[in-house]
Design an enzyme around this catalytic site. Structure first.
Site, PDB file in Angstrom:
ATOM      1  N   ALA A 170       0.811  -1.224   0.000  1.00  0.00           N
ATOM      2  CA  ALA A 170       0.000   0.000   0.000  1.00  0.00           C
ATOM      3  C   ALA A 170       0.843   1.272   0.000  1.00  0.00           C
ATOM      4  CB  ALA A 170      -0.935  -0.003   1.206  1.00  0.00           C
ATOM      5  N   ASP A 171       2.131   1.160   0.305  1.00  0.00           N
ATOM      6  CA  ASP A 171       2.971   2.358   0.384  1.00  0.00           C
ATOM      7  C   ASP A 171       4.397   2.055  -0.080  1.00  0.00           C
ATOM      8  OD1 ASP A 171       3.782   4.941   0.938  1.00  0.00           O
ATOM      9  OD2 ASP A 171       3.927   4.643   3.110  1.00  0.00           O
ATOM     10  N   LEU A 172       4.511   1.636  -1.331  1.00  0.00           N
ATOM     11  CA  LEU A 172       5.844   1.314  -1.847  1.00  0.00           C
ATOM     12  C   LEU A 172       6.599   2.614  -2.097  1.00  0.00           C
ATOM     13  CD1 LEU A 172       7.636  -1.083  -2.630  1.00  0.00           C
ATOM     14  CD2 LEU A 172       6.812  -0.857  -4.976  1.00  0.00           C
ATOM     15  N   ASN A 176      10.700   2.460   2.321  1.00  0.00           N
ATOM     16  CA  ASN A 176      10.185   1.132   2.670  1.00  0.00           C
ATOM     17  C   ASN A 176      10.912   0.035   1.910  1.00  0.00           C
ATOM     18  OD1 ASN A 176       8.433   2.038   4.605  1.00  0.00           O
ATOM     19  ND2 ASN A 176       6.721   2.304   3.177  1.00  0.00           N
TER      20      ASN A 176
END
Ligand SMILES: Nc1ncnc2c1ncn2[C@@H]1O[C@H](COP(=O)(O)OP(=O)(O)O)[C@@H](O)[C@H]1O
Ligand SMILES: [Mg+2]
Length: 243
Positions: A170-172, A176
């Site tokens: 959901a938050d590449l 991360n």
């Protein structure tokens, strides 16, 4: 995954996790008292790094994360979410996804445990995972050193392997992704899920990552990232992606 009830809710933990785990382990205070805090990463909130060898025989370094809300709703409630079912809580869903990926041999942090505390219709949650030894995130790395063409390509291949397995992140973004001497790890699977592979969400993940590299370059113009690097990553990604 195993579960146990606590005074305020439940803990989910893995096969290898010490079974005497309790809610206090998820807070920085517990580790501070033992002088076991080894570091932290300060973004909008703090992620703590702790030395878990103080409580177990193995020499493990752990990472503690509390779940915080983003966006406007954060002004109303900083860290409380609506509770429907334990398996659907942010922390337990992330722990379960990490466990699946870890068992499949993906480069993700080893999962340890999730803590969920309810009060009425709301819950708060925390996660513990293992710290990836000798790793730094890509923003930290690229602010000091460049990556070779073959490193950009292996990152592209690594992401394609996650996508081939249906891992939606959901938050590449560049923070991360961790790099060690020999490989790339993906972290921070909050709201991630296994989905049927599909070009739409896969491209959305990739566009988000590209935006993040450009944004970081905007903040630090010496960051070792260029549009050529993106092409190297993206070509290797496409070549590996099953369509
Ligand atoms: N398992 C881990 N091993 C090593 N470093 C980590 C690990 N998890 C997080 N970090 C570091 O801490 C930072 C913040 O952690 P993250 O889980 O992404 O939380 P958030 O994005 O909510 O701040 C990461 O960008 C990375 O630098
Ligand atoms: Mg993150």
């Amino acid at each position: 995954m195993k579960f146990k009830k606590t005074s305020q809710g439940s803990i989910a933990y893995c096969q290898h996790t010490p079974s005497d785990i309790e809610p206090s382990w998820f807070g920085a205070e517990f580790w501070r008292e033992k002088s076991a805090i080894t570091g932290s990463s300060k973004g909008r909130y703090t992620t703590w790094f702790v030395d878990a060898s103080k409580i177990e025989a193995e020499q493990n370094q752990w990472v503690l994360r509390h779940y915080y809300r983003g966006g406007l709703i954060a002004k109303i409630s900083r860290d409380q979410y609506f509770f429907t079912d334990l398996q659907k809580t942010r922390a337990i869903a992330e722990l379960a996804l990490l466990e699946t990926l870890y068992k499949q041999g993906f480069a993700v942090p080893k999962p340890i445990a999730a803590n969920v505390e309810h009060s009425g219709l709301l819950y708060r949650a925390d996660l513990i995972i293992e710290r990836v030894d000798g790793a730094e995130d890509l923003v930290a790395r690229l602010s000091k050193t460049a990556m070779s063409e073959s490193q950009w390509q292996s990152l592209g291949k690594a992401i394609a392997e996650f996508h081939n397995y249906g891992v939606y992140h959901a938050d590449l973004n560049a923070k991360n992704i961790l790099i060690t001497d020999d490989k790339f790890y993906l972290i921070d699977f909050d709201r991630g899920e296994l989905k049927k592979p599909n070009a739409q969400w896969q491209q959305a993940n990739m566009s988000r990552l590209l935006r993040s590299f450009r944004k970081e370059l905007g903040k630090l113009n010496t960051l070792a990232f260029s549009e050529d690097n993106w092409l190297q990553l993206h070509q290797a990604y496409q070549a590996k992606l099953k369509s």
